[in-house]
Design a protein around this motif. Structure first.
Motif, PDB file in Angstrom:
ATOM      1  N   TYR A 170       0.830  -1.205   0.000  1.00  0.00           N
ATOM      2  CA  TYR A 170       0.000   0.000   0.000  1.00  0.00           C
ATOM      3  C   TYR A 170       0.869   1.263   0.000  1.00  0.00           C
ATOM      4  N   PHE A 171       1.799   1.335   0.931  1.00  0.00           N
ATOM      5  CA  PHE A 171       2.571   2.576   1.067  1.00  0.00           C
ATOM      6  C   PHE A 171       3.571   2.754  -0.077  1.00  0.00           C
ATOM      7  N   LEU A 172       4.131   1.655  -0.555  1.00  0.00           N
ATOM      8  CA  LEU A 172       5.048   1.795  -1.699  1.00  0.00           C
ATOM      9  C   LEU A 172       4.291   2.325  -2.912  1.00  0.00           C
ATOM     10  N   LEU A 173       3.114   1.764  -3.124  1.00  0.00           N
ATOM     11  CA  LEU A 173       2.321   2.175  -4.281  1.00  0.00           C
ATOM     12  C   LEU A 173       1.872   3.621  -4.169  1.00  0.00           C
ATOM     13  N   LYS A 174       1.485   4.019  -2.968  1.00  0.00           N
ATOM     14  CA  LYS A 174       0.961   5.372  -2.783  1.00  0.00           C
ATOM     15  C   LYS A 174       2.066   6.422  -2.725  1.00  0.00           C
ATOM     16  N   GLU A 175       3.215   6.078  -2.212  1.00  0.00           N
ATOM     17  CA  GLU A 175       4.170   7.106  -1.820  1.00  0.00           C
ATOM     18  C   GLU A 175       5.451   7.173  -2.645  1.00  0.00           C
ATOM     19  N   LEU A 176       5.740   6.161  -3.432  1.00  0.00           N
ATOM     20  CA  LEU A 176       6.972   6.225  -4.236  1.00  0.00           C
ATOM     21  C   LEU A 176       6.691   6.835  -5.602  1.00  0.00           C
ATOM     22  N   GLN A 177       7.602   7.691  -6.035  1.00  0.00           N
ATOM     23  CA  GLN A 177       7.503   8.245  -7.377  1.00  0.00           C
ATOM     24  C   GLN A 177       8.062   7.237  -8.378  1.00  0.00           C
ATOM     25  N   PRO A 178       7.496   7.217  -9.588  1.00  0.00           N
ATOM     26  CA  PRO A 178       8.055   6.322 -10.612  1.00  0.00           C
ATOM     27  C   PRO A 178       9.488   6.732 -10.961  1.00  0.00           C
ATOM     28  N   GLY A 179      10.296   5.757 -11.303  1.00  0.00           N
ATOM     29  CA  GLY A 179      11.622   6.048 -11.832  1.00  0.00           C
ATOM     30  C   GLY A 179      12.699   6.343 -10.805  1.00  0.00           C
ATOM     31  N   ILE A 180      12.380   6.322  -9.531  1.00  0.00           N
ATOM     32  CA  ILE A 180      13.409   6.654  -8.529  1.00  0.00           C
ATOM     33  C   ILE A 180      14.480   5.562  -8.457  1.00  0.00           C
ATOM     34  N   ASP A 181      15.663   5.981  -8.001  1.00  0.00           N
ATOM     35  CA  ASP A 181      16.771   5.052  -7.782  1.00  0.00           C
ATOM     36  C   ASP A 181      16.495   4.275  -6.488  1.00  0.00           C
ATOM     37  N   PRO A 182      16.469   2.945  -6.553  1.00  0.00           N
ATOM     38  CA  PRO A 182      16.210   2.164  -5.327  1.00  0.00           C
ATOM     39  C   PRO A 182      17.237   2.463  -4.234  1.00  0.00           C
ATOM     40  N   LEU A 183      18.422   2.893  -4.629  1.00  0.00           N
ATOM     41  CA  LEU A 183      19.453   3.174  -3.628  1.00  0.00           C
ATOM     42  C   LEU A 183      19.583   4.678  -3.366  1.00  0.00           C
ATOM     43  N   GLY A 184      18.601   5.440  -3.839  1.00  0.00           N
ATOM     44  CA  GLY A 184      18.595   6.876  -3.573  1.00  0.00           C
ATOM     45  C   GLY A 184      17.721   7.200  -2.369  1.00  0.00           C
ATOM     46  N   PRO A 185      17.794   8.432  -1.872  1.00  0.00           N
ATOM     47  CA  PRO A 185      17.035   8.812  -0.671  1.00  0.00           C
ATOM     48  C   PRO A 185      15.523   8.800  -0.876  1.00  0.00           C
ATOM     49  N   GLU A 186      15.068   8.801  -2.132  1.00  0.00           N
ATOM     50  CA  GLU A 186      13.616   8.829  -2.388  1.00  0.00           C
ATOM     51  C   GLU A 186      12.957   7.486  -2.132  1.00  0.00           C
ATOM     52  N   ASN A 187      13.749   6.424  -2.137  1.00  0.00           N
ATOM     53  CA  ASN A 187      13.160   5.119  -1.836  1.00  0.00           C
ATOM     54  C   ASN A 187      12.721   5.107  -0.368  1.00  0.00           C
ATOM     55  N   LYS A 188      11.741   4.292  -0.060  1.00  0.00           N
ATOM     56  CA  LYS A 188      11.307   4.149   1.329  1.00  0.00           C
ATOM     57  C   LYS A 188      11.497   2.704   1.755  1.00  0.00           C
ATOM     58  N   LEU A 189      11.928   2.550   2.971  1.00  0.00           N
ATOM     59  CA  LEU A 189      12.133   1.220   3.527  1.00  0.00           C
ATOM     60  C   LEU A 189      11.071   1.030   4.612  1.00  0.00           C
ATOM     61  N   ILE A 190      10.255   0.013   4.415  1.00  0.00           N
ATOM     62  CA  ILE A 190       9.090  -0.168   5.296  1.00  0.00           C
ATOM     63  C   ILE A 190       9.201  -1.467   6.079  1.00  0.00           C
ATOM     64  N   PHE A 191       9.104  -1.349   7.376  1.00  0.00           N
ATOM     65  CA  PHE A 191       9.041  -2.512   8.268  1.00  0.00           C
ATOM     66  C   PHE A 191       7.597  -2.618   8.743  1.00  0.00           C
ATOM     67  N   ALA A 192       6.931  -3.710   8.410  1.00  0.00           N
ATOM     68  CA  ALA A 192       5.505  -3.803   8.754  1.00  0.00           C
ATOM     69  C   ALA A 192       5.200  -5.067   9.544  1.00  0.00           C
ATOM     70  N   LEU A 193       4.346  -4.917  10.547  1.00  0.00           N
ATOM     71  CA  LEU A 193       3.859  -6.053  11.327  1.00  0.00           C
ATOM     72  C   LEU A 193       2.452  -6.404  10.871  1.00  0.00           C
ATOM     73  N   GLY A 194       1.971  -7.539  11.323  1.00  0.00           N
ATOM     74  CA  GLY A 194       0.589  -7.923  11.051  1.00  0.00           C
ATOM     75  C   GLY A 194      -0.207  -7.941  12.340  1.00  0.00           C
ATOM     76  N   PRO A 195      -1.518  -8.172  12.250  1.00  0.00           N
ATOM     77  CA  PRO A 195      -2.340  -8.224  13.451  1.00  0.00           C
ATOM     78  C   PRO A 195      -1.900  -9.328  14.414  1.00  0.00           C
ATOM     79  N   VAL A 196      -1.319 -10.382  13.858  1.00  0.00           N
ATOM     80  CA  VAL A 196      -0.963 -11.533  14.689  1.00  0.00           C
ATOM     81  C   VAL A 196       0.424 -11.359  15.318  1.00  0.00           C
ATOM     82  N   THR A 197       1.245 -10.456  14.754  1.00  0.00           N
ATOM     83  CA  THR A 197       2.609 -10.291  15.267  1.00  0.00           C
ATOM     84  C   THR A 197       2.590  -9.972  16.763  1.00  0.00           C
ATOM     85  N   GLY A 198       3.361 -10.726  17.514  1.00  0.00           N
ATOM     86  CA  GLY A 198       3.545 -10.404  18.928  1.00  0.00           C
ATOM     87  C   GLY A 198       2.458 -10.886  19.852  1.00  0.00           C
ATOM     88  N   VAL A 199       1.460 -11.619  19.320  1.00  0.00           N
ATOM     89  CA  VAL A 199       0.487 -12.236  20.232  1.00  0.00           C
ATOM     90  C   VAL A 199       1.038 -13.610  20.636  1.00  0.00           C
TER      91      VAL A 199
END
Lengths: 538, 538
Positions: free
Chosen positions: A41-70
Motif C-alpha cells: 500500500y505505502f510503496l504504491l501510494k508514496e513512491l515516485q516512478p523512476g526513482i533510484d532504489p538506492l537513492g534517498p527517495e526510496n522508502k524502507l518499510i518494516f511492517a507487522l501484522g495483526p498476529v505479530t507479537g500475540v
C-alpha cells in the motif's frame, strides 16, 4: 484502536533527522491487514516512478501484522519492503525471530523510513518513543558486534536488533537485513536499501503485549497447535528445513540445485543430508518468538578448520543448497562457516550462493579467469574459494565488486554468453527449488512480482499426495492430490489459490511452516481482532 | 460415514415401484456439500437433454445438507430440484419447516424420484426403511386432508409430510410442494413435477439425530445465535418477513409491486403494513425445526367474511405483496384467505399473484373480457376475483386453465401485445422486489439460471448502510456500504460474491434470514463435519 493493532505507524525522515507518528484506523487495518499489505500500500501510494532504489527517495518499510507479537506460535515475524535494487520493482521479504514481536510490544504497527542520514545512524525505539542515534562507531561492524554494542550502550540485553553488516553498508544489491543475528529478511536487497540510507540498525524494546478480542479462543488455538509438534511431517523440529527437501534421506531427486543447476546427480549428497546435519554440526534446536516448533539449528561443534560462532545459527535448507551443492560444495563445516559469514555481513545466502555458482560456471567455461579473480581458482567444489568470495562480495573488493551487483547484472557485464549461466528470474537468483521438478513453482517464479520467490509459491511435491501439506489447503477446496509433473488448468487454478493463501500469511503475519490451514488463519484473525473474515478472494 | 451425513441416498423408481439405496462417500459430500449442490450434480449427470419436464424421464430430487437436522436454528430446511416445467431449465427451491430435519433423522441425505407411478402413490419413510403406498384415496385432496389422512392411517401424529394439492396434481406449471402445510418449495413448478409422477406425498418419521464432529463447538454456536434474537434488525420475530420490506411503516418506497408492477403509489398500503398485519390478523408467531427465531405468523382471527384455517399459516411478505397490492388488493383478510387456498392447493403464491395481476392488466386493457373469464370482472382490487381465480387455476378450469400455464405461456396464447404485461424472467414470475429500486437484484434476475429469484440474490438496500446485513457479508471483504442505486464494477463484483454466499447457504442448508455471516457458516460446517473449509471461491 482495534484489537491486535497499536494503530500507529512510525515515520522516520533520515534526511531531516525527524520522527513522527501516523494513526491507523480500523477500516484501513481491515482492508490491508498488515505485513505485505501495508508494504505494498505505502510503496504504491508514496513512491515516485523512476526513482533510484538506492537513492534517498526510496522508502524502507518494516511492517507487522495483526498476529505479530500475540502469544501464538508463528507470530514472531515481520515484513520488510522497498523498491528493490536487484529487480527495480516491488520487493518485500518476511523474517522471523523476535524483533517483530518486540516492535509490536513497543507500540507500533510499522516503520516507514524515508530519506538518507548524513552520517551513519541507528534507530532506537522503546515503548512508544523513537530516537535517531549516531552509529558512526558501528559502521563497518558485523551484525553481532552491532547488536552487542547497542545492547551495551543502551544497557539492556533484551533489546532486539535488526541490522546490516558490511554487505548492506556497501550496497551489495542482494544484501539482507538480519533479525537477532540468525534470521534474514533475505530477498530483494532490503539490506542495501538500509545501507543506502546510512541506517545501520533498528533497536527495539517494548513491554506491552497487544490486547486481543477473544483471549480464551486464542488460547484454544495455541493449545491446539502445541499438540501438533510431534505429529506433522516433515519433522522440522528434528531435521529443520532440511527435512522439507528431497535430501532428507541423502538422495538428490531433482529439486536441489547441483553446480549452478547443471546436474541432477550429486554423489556427495549424503554428506549434506538432513540426518548428516543433525548428527554432525548441530547441537541443539532453537526457535522464534512464542513458538513451540524448534526448527532452528544451532551449530557449535564446528571449530576445525573453521571456527563458527553459534550466535549466527546454522544454515537453513536454502543456504545449505545454495552455497553448498549448488557450488559443488559438500563440506558441511565450510557451509556452516559460509552461513556465519553471510549472517555477519548481511548477505542473502540464496543470492550469494547463486552468484558464486554462476561465477564458478563462468570460470569453468573460461568466461572468468584467475586474472579476474585475483588468482582464486573459482571452480565448483572449492569450498575455500566460496568462503573467500563471500568476503570479497561483502567488501566489494576485486571480483566481489562485480558479483555484488547480482547475477543478472554481472552476466551482462561479463558478456561473452555469460547470460546463459545466469540462473535468475527478474534479476533475483533462483532459490533451491528446481522448476523442472516442481512445474507450478516455476510458474510462480515467472509470475511473482518479486521474481524467483520460493516462499509465496506452490511446491508441487507438497500437494502430490495426501498429508499435512494437502490438509492445509483443503479449506480452499483442494480435496485431492495434484500430480507433481502436471500443469493443466486445474493445477494452475490451484497454484493461484495456494499462492494467494501464502500471501495472506504474509499479511497476517504467520509463519508458513506451521500447520495453520486456510480456515484456521481466519479463526486466528477472529480471535485476535474480533473480525469475521474468510479466505474468500475475487 | 462422515459426521453430519447419513451417507445414503434413497432412489425411488415409480415406474417400477421399487426403492433402493446409494451410498455417498465423504469426498463426494465434501465436494458437493448437499442441497443445491446435490440437486445440480444429479440433474446434470442423470437427465437426458430435451426431456419433457412433466414426463417420466424427469427426476425430482429432495436433498438435505450437512447442517439439516442438527440442533441449530435455521437447520430445518431442504432443497427440491428438477427440470422446471415453467422455465424448461434447471430449477431448485428451498423450503423450511420440519420435514427436512425429519428426513435426516430417518436416515437419508437425499431422495431421487424417477419415473411415474401407474396410479397415485405416496412414499413412506421411517428410520431407514422406505415403501411406496397407494394414494388413490388422497388424490384430489388438499394438503391438510392429505397430511391428516396419512398420519391417521400410519398411526403417528408426528409424521412430517411433504405433499401436493390439486395444483400439483393438475400440473399447474407453478405448483409448489408444501412442507408441514405452511412451508412452500415455491418456485419453478416442483409440485407439477411431483404431480406428473402421480406422487401425492412423502411422509417421513425418524428418530436418530445426526452425530456431529464437535458437539461442544456446535453448542457454542447455538448459544451465540440464541442471544441474537432480540437484537438484529429487522425484527422478524415481531413483524416477520413483512418487516424486511419497505412497507414496515406503511409506506411504499418503490420495492413492493403495485398493480402488476405498474405503479409506485398505493395509498391503501397502510392497511397491509407489517404493523397492520401484526395488529389485526395475527395471533401468534411460530417457527421451524430447532429455530429460536419465531418468524412465522399464524392467523386465526379471520372468520368473516372468510374462514381461514390457521393450519396453513399466514401470508409471508411475498404472498402479501403478490396476491395483495400487486393485484391492487388491500384487504388483509382476503389475502390471508388467498394464502390458505394456495397452501391447500400447492400453488406458488408468487407466481399465482403474478399471473393473476397479469390477467388483471390484460382485462383492464381489453385483452381479456368477461367472455374469457366466464363473467368474472377481473379488475385490480377485486379481491373476490383474485380468490376465485386461485380456485380456477388449481382446478385448471375456465380461464384458470390458461393461467395455470404461467404468465409467459399465457401471454403468448393471448397474443395481442399481452407480452407487454407479462412480468417474468425466463418464464418465472418476478417476485415482490422491484429491480428499478434494487439495481443489482435486477442483475440477479437476469443471470440466475432459475430466472427471477429473490432468495439467491442481492438486495441492494440491505447493503446500502452499516448494520446487521452488511455485517453478514463483511467476511467476504465488503467493508463499506454500497450505494443502492449504483451498478458499477465494484457493486457487480460484490453482487457475485453475495450471490455465491447465498448459494452456499443453499448447499449447507441454512436459512438466509438468520444472522450467520460468511465466516460463521464455515465454523458451523467445521463443528458439524470436522472439515476445515472456507468461503473461498474461484
Amino acid at each position: 484502536m482495534t484489537y491486535g493493532y497499536n494503530g500507529k505507524i512510525l515515520r522516520v525522515n533520515l534526511s531531516q533527522g525527524t520522527t513522527s507518528t501516523d494513526a491507523l484506523d480500523e477500516l484501513f487495518c481491515r482492508k490491508y491487514l498488515g505485513g505485505a499489505g501495508f508494504v505494498s500500500y505505502f510503496l504504491l501510494k508514496e513512491l515516485q516512478p523512476g526513482i533510484d532504489p538506492l537513492g534517498p527517495e526510496n522508502k524502507l518499510i518494516f511492517a507487522l501484522g495483526p498476529v505479530t507479537g500475540v502469544p501464538l506460535p508463528g507470530s514472531g515475524r515481520n515484513c520488510i519492503g522497498a523498491k528493490s535494487p536487484l529487480t527495480g520493482g516491488y520487493a518485500k521479504s518476511e523474517v522471523g525471530g523476535f524483533w517483530g514481536a518486540e516492535l509490536k510490544h513497543a507500540g507500533y504497527d510499522a516503520i516507514i523510513v524515508d530519506g538518507k542520514a548524513e552520517k551513519p545512524v541507528y534507530l532506537w525505539i522503546q515503548d512508544g518513543e523513537a530516537s535517531i542515534r549516531d552509529a558512526s562507531h558501528l559502521w563497518g561492524k558485523n551484525t553481532k558486534e552491532t547488536q552487542e554494542t547497542i545492547r551495551a550502550e543502551l544497557g539492556d540485553n533484551l533489546i532486539r536488533v535488526a541490522s546490516i553488516g558490511p554487505g548492506g553498508e556497501n550496497l551489495v544489491r542482494f544484501a539482507c537485513i538480519m533479525n537477532d543475528l540468525r534470521e534474514a529478511a533475505g530477498r530483494g536487497g532490503m539490506g542495501a536499501v538500509m545501507g543506502s540510507k546510512n541506517l545501520k540498525a533498528i533497536a527495539v524494546r517494548g513491554h506491552k503485549e497487544p490486547e486481543v478480542a477473544e483471549p480464551e479462543r486464542l488460547k484454544e488455538l495455541r493449545q491446539w497447535v502445541l499438540t501438533q509438534g510431534e505429529l506433522r511431517p516433515p519433522p522440522y523440529n528434528d531435521l529443520d528445513t532440511w527435512a522439507a527437501t528431497t535430501i532428507k534421506d541423502g538422495t538428490a531427486t531433482g529439486n536441489i540445485p547441483i553446480r549452478n543447476f547443471q546436474d541432477g546427480e550429486f554423489p556427495e549428497i549424503s554428506k549434506i543430508s538432513a540426518k548428516a546435519g543433525r548428527d554432525t554440526i548441530r547441537i541443539k534446536m532453537e526457535t522464534c518468538y512464542a513458538c513451540s516448533f524448534r526448527c532452528k539449528k544451532t551449530v557449535v561443534k564446528v571449530d576445525e578448520p573453521y571456527s563458527v560462532d553459534p550466535a549466527y545459527g546454522a544454515p537453513e535448507y536454502e543456504t545449505l543448497a545454495m552455497i553448498g551443492c549448488n557450488c559443488g560444495v559438500s563440506d558441511l563445516k565450510a557451509i556452516a562457516k559460509g552461513n556465519e559469514l553471510c549472517n555477519a555481513y548481511s548477505l542473502d545466502t540464496i543470492s550469494t550462493g547463486g552468484v558464486i555458482a554462476f561465477a564458478m560456471e563462468c570460470f569453468e567455461n573460461g568466461l572468468l579467469t584467475t586474472k579476474d579473480t585475483d588468482g582464486i581458482e573459482l571452480r565448483f567444489d572449492n569450498a575455500e574459494a566460496m568462503l573467500k568470495i563471500i568476503e570479497l562480495i561483502a567488501r566489494r573488493e576485486g571480483i566481489g565488486n562485480l558479483l555484488a551487483e547480482g547475477t543478472a547484472r554481472a552476466a551482462q557485464k561479463i558478456g561473452k554468453g555469460a547470460m546463459e549461466f545466469a540462473m535468475h528470474v527478474k534479476g533475483v537468483e533462483i532459490p533451491a527449488h528446481d522448476p523442472r521438478l516442481k512445474a507450478a513453482l516455476g510458474l510462480g517464479y515467472a509470475v511473482d512480482p518479486h521474481g524467483a520467490d520460493h516462499v509465496a509459491n506452490f511446491h508441487d511435491d507438497f500437494y502430490a499426495q495426501p498429508g499435512a501439506q494437502l490438509d492445509k489447503i483443503k479449506p480452499l477446496g483442494v480435496l485431492e492430490p495434484l500430480p507433481a509433473g502436471e500443469l493443466g488448468a486445474h493445477k494452475v487454478g490451484t497454484f493461484r489459490d495456494v499462492y494467494l493463501f501464502r500471501i495472506a500469511l504474509d499479511h497476517l503475519l504467520l509463519c508458513i511452516l506451521l500447520p495453520y490451514d486456510a480456515k484456521r488463519i481466519t479463526d486466528i484473525l477472529a480471535a485476535v481482532t474480533g473480525w469475521r473474515t474468510s479466505t474468500y478472494l475475487t
